[in-house]
Design a protein around this motif. Structure first.
Motif, PDB file in Angstrom:
ATOM      1  N   ASN A  30       0.813  -1.218   0.000  1.00  0.00           N
ATOM      2  CA  ASN A  30       0.000   0.000   0.000  1.00  0.00           C
ATOM      3  C   ASN A  30       0.850   1.275   0.000  1.00  0.00           C
ATOM      4  N   PRO A  31       1.807   1.370  -0.901  1.00  0.00           N
ATOM      5  CA  PRO A  31       2.603   2.595  -0.941  1.00  0.00           C
ATOM      6  C   PRO A  31       1.824   3.729  -1.586  1.00  0.00           C
ATOM      7  N   ASN A  32       2.220   4.962  -1.293  1.00  0.00           N
ATOM      8  CA  ASN A  32       1.819   6.089  -2.125  1.00  0.00           C
ATOM      9  C   ASN A  32       2.734   6.063  -3.344  1.00  0.00           C
ATOM     10  N   LEU A  33       2.165   6.339  -4.506  1.00  0.00           N
ATOM     11  CA  LEU A  33       2.954   6.319  -5.743  1.00  0.00           C
ATOM     12  C   LEU A  33       2.829   7.645  -6.468  1.00  0.00           C
ATOM     13  N   TYR A  34       3.891   8.026  -7.143  1.00  0.00           N
ATOM     14  CA  TYR A  34       3.969   9.351  -7.778  1.00  0.00           C
ATOM     15  C   TYR A  34       4.583   9.233  -9.167  1.00  0.00           C
ATOM     16  N   TRP A  35       4.107  10.058 -10.083  1.00  0.00           N
ATOM     17  CA  TRP A  35       4.772  10.263 -11.365  1.00  0.00           C
ATOM     18  C   TRP A  35       5.209  11.725 -11.446  1.00  0.00           C
ATOM     19  N   TYR A  36       6.490  11.911 -11.751  1.00  0.00           N
ATOM     20  CA  TYR A  36       7.047  13.240 -11.974  1.00  0.00           C
ATOM     21  C   TYR A  36       7.590  13.311 -13.405  1.00  0.00           C
ATOM     22  N   ARG A  37       7.624  14.523 -13.925  1.00  0.00           N
ATOM     23  CA  ARG A  37       8.341  14.764 -15.172  1.00  0.00           C
ATOM     24  C   ARG A  37       9.418  15.809 -14.902  1.00  0.00           C
ATOM     25  N   PHE A  48       1.080  13.041 -11.289  1.00  0.00           N
ATOM     26  CA  PHE A  48       0.010  12.266 -10.669  1.00  0.00           C
ATOM     27  C   PHE A  48       0.517  11.673  -9.363  1.00  0.00           C
ATOM     28  N   TYR A  49      -0.420  11.432  -8.449  1.00  0.00           N
ATOM     29  CA  TYR A  49      -0.086  10.643  -7.276  1.00  0.00           C
ATOM     30  C   TYR A  49      -1.277   9.772  -6.919  1.00  0.00           C
ATOM     31  N   SER A  50      -0.958   8.685  -6.223  1.00  0.00           N
ATOM     32  CA  SER A  50      -1.980   7.704  -5.888  1.00  0.00           C
ATOM     33  C   SER A  50      -1.757   7.194  -4.467  1.00  0.00           C
ATOM     34  N   VAL A  51      -2.818   7.195  -3.678  1.00  0.00           N
ATOM     35  CA  VAL A  51      -2.727   6.690  -2.307  1.00  0.00           C
ATOM     36  C   VAL A  51      -3.304   5.288  -2.190  1.00  0.00           C
ATOM     37  N   GLY A  52      -3.830   4.730  -3.284  1.00  0.00           N
ATOM     38  CA  GLY A  52      -4.364   3.378  -3.249  1.00  0.00           C
ATOM     39  C   GLY A  52      -4.817   2.945  -4.634  1.00  0.00           C
ATOM     40  N   GLY A  54      -6.690   2.330  -7.785  1.00  0.00           N
ATOM     41  CA  GLY A  54      -7.790   3.054  -8.405  1.00  0.00           C
ATOM     42  C   GLY A  54      -7.940   4.486  -7.964  1.00  0.00           C
ATOM     43  N   GLN A  55      -7.096   4.945  -7.061  1.00  0.00           N
ATOM     44  CA  GLN A  55      -7.188   6.330  -6.576  1.00  0.00           C
ATOM     45  C   GLN A  55      -6.048   7.139  -7.179  1.00  0.00           C
ATOM     46  N   ILE A  56      -6.406   8.002  -8.116  1.00  0.00           N
ATOM     47  CA  ILE A  56      -5.414   8.795  -8.830  1.00  0.00           C
ATOM     48  C   ILE A  56      -5.773  10.273  -8.699  1.00  0.00           C
ATOM     49  N   SER A  57      -4.781  11.068  -8.372  1.00  0.00           N
ATOM     50  CA  SER A  57      -4.984  12.526  -8.355  1.00  0.00           C
ATOM     51  C   SER A  57      -4.068  13.146  -9.390  1.00  0.00           C
ATOM     52  N   SER A  58      -4.619  14.042 -10.169  1.00  0.00           N
ATOM     53  CA  SER A  58      -3.857  14.698 -11.222  1.00  0.00           C
ATOM     54  C   SER A  58      -3.475  16.094 -10.773  1.00  0.00           C
ATOM     55  N   GLU A  59      -2.232  16.414 -10.951  1.00  0.00           N
ATOM     56  CA  GLU A  59      -1.744  17.723 -10.556  1.00  0.00           C
ATOM     57  C   GLU A  59      -1.757  18.733 -11.686  1.00  0.00           C
ATOM     58  N   VAL A  60      -1.552  18.259 -12.879  1.00  0.00           N
ATOM     59  CA  VAL A  60      -1.418  19.161 -14.015  1.00  0.00           C
ATOM     60  C   VAL A  60      -2.283  18.646 -15.162  1.00  0.00           C
ATOM     61  N   PRO A  61      -3.247  19.440 -15.624  1.00  0.00           N
ATOM     62  CA  PRO A  61      -4.070  18.996 -16.752  1.00  0.00           C
ATOM     63  C   PRO A  61      -3.229  18.877 -18.015  1.00  0.00           C
ATOM     64  N   GLN A  62      -3.366  17.778 -18.716  1.00  0.00           N
ATOM     65  CA  GLN A  62      -2.552  17.547 -19.896  1.00  0.00           C
ATOM     66  C   GLN A  62      -3.084  16.301 -20.597  1.00  0.00           C
ATOM     67  N   ASN A  63      -2.368  15.861 -21.615  1.00  0.00           N
ATOM     68  CA  ASN A  63      -2.851  14.686 -22.346  1.00  0.00           C
ATOM     69  C   ASN A  63      -2.316  13.380 -21.795  1.00  0.00           C
TER      70      ASN A  63
END
Lengths: 113, 112
Positions: A30-37, A48-52, A54-63
């Motif tokens: 059950n890690p928190n996961l992150y995508w950075y560019r 994006f980051y995810s705490v579980g 199916g749970q995704i939060s978007s930080e920056v609107p994009q394609n």
């Protein structure tokens, strides 16, 4: 001990093509996961980051989009790449506790031509 | 909102010289603070972190950092730089359960 994997390590794709980058974590649950560019001279941008699952939060609107089909798997996708999507993509994980520390994967270098 | 400032984008030092990389944070309370290092084409490696307690923190590879609340700073230091220390260094902060904010990075060049 925990390890984090990313693949592919490098990718060259034409504009308009799809994208799928994968990140997996071993040795933790059950890690928190992150995508950075990381673009040249621009530091790290949280995408994006995810705490579980199916749970995704978007930080920056994009394609780009992200998904978490399994507890320790995090996928970054795009249906149609843009030139501006070129960069170094980093996945990271953390425990999500009060003394949270992010640990990074080796990264994927994406070049869109 | 949190912010992290690394005022030096590029620093050049001679091998064997001392090093100090500057970092200033902006946050109402005491944040959690981190320094990461990134070699070219690689991911970020955690050098050290500060959560509370002793304001002088020891890290890996001979690095240390000092938290100074009065100056809102968390500068990274090394007494004697080696050529292998050439890399990019990122300062980061986190307040409570908020997300981590990274500075823009400082590129270190080491000359023989």
């Amino acid at each position: 001990s925990q390890t984090i994997h990313q693949w592919p390590a490098t990718l060259v794709q034409p504009v308009g093509s799809p994208l799928s980058l994968e990140c997996t974590v071993e040795g933790t649950s059950n890690p928190n996961l992150y995508w950075y560019r990381q673009a040249a001279g621009r530091g790290l941008q949280l995408l994006f980051y995810s705490v579980g699952i199916g749970q995704i939060s978007s930080e920056v609107p994009q394609n780009l989009s992200a998904s978490r089909p399994q507890d320790r798997q995090f996928i970054l996708s795009s249906k149609k790449l843009l030139l501006s999507d070129s960069g170094f993509y980093l996945c990271a994980w953390s425990t999500g506790t009060a003394t949270d520390t992010q640990y990074f994967g080796p990264g994927t270098r994406l070049t869109v031509l | 909102a949190q912010s992290v400032t690394q005022p030096d984008i590029h620093i050049t030092v001679s091998e064997g010289a001392s090093l100090e990389l500057r970092c200033n944070y902006s946050y109402g309370a005491t944040p959690y603070l981190f320094w990461y290092v990134q070699s070219p084409g690689q991911g970020l490696q955690l050098l050290l972190k500060y959560f509370s307690g002793d304001t002088l923190v020891q890290g890996i590879k001979g690095f240390e950092a000092e938290f100074k609340r009065s100056q809102s700073s968390f500068n990274l230091r090394k007494p004697s730089v080696h050529w292998s220390d050439a890399a990019e260094y990122f300062c980061a902060s986190r307040g409570g359960y908020q997300k981590v904010t990274f500075g823009i990075g400082t590129k270190l060049q080491v000359i023989p």
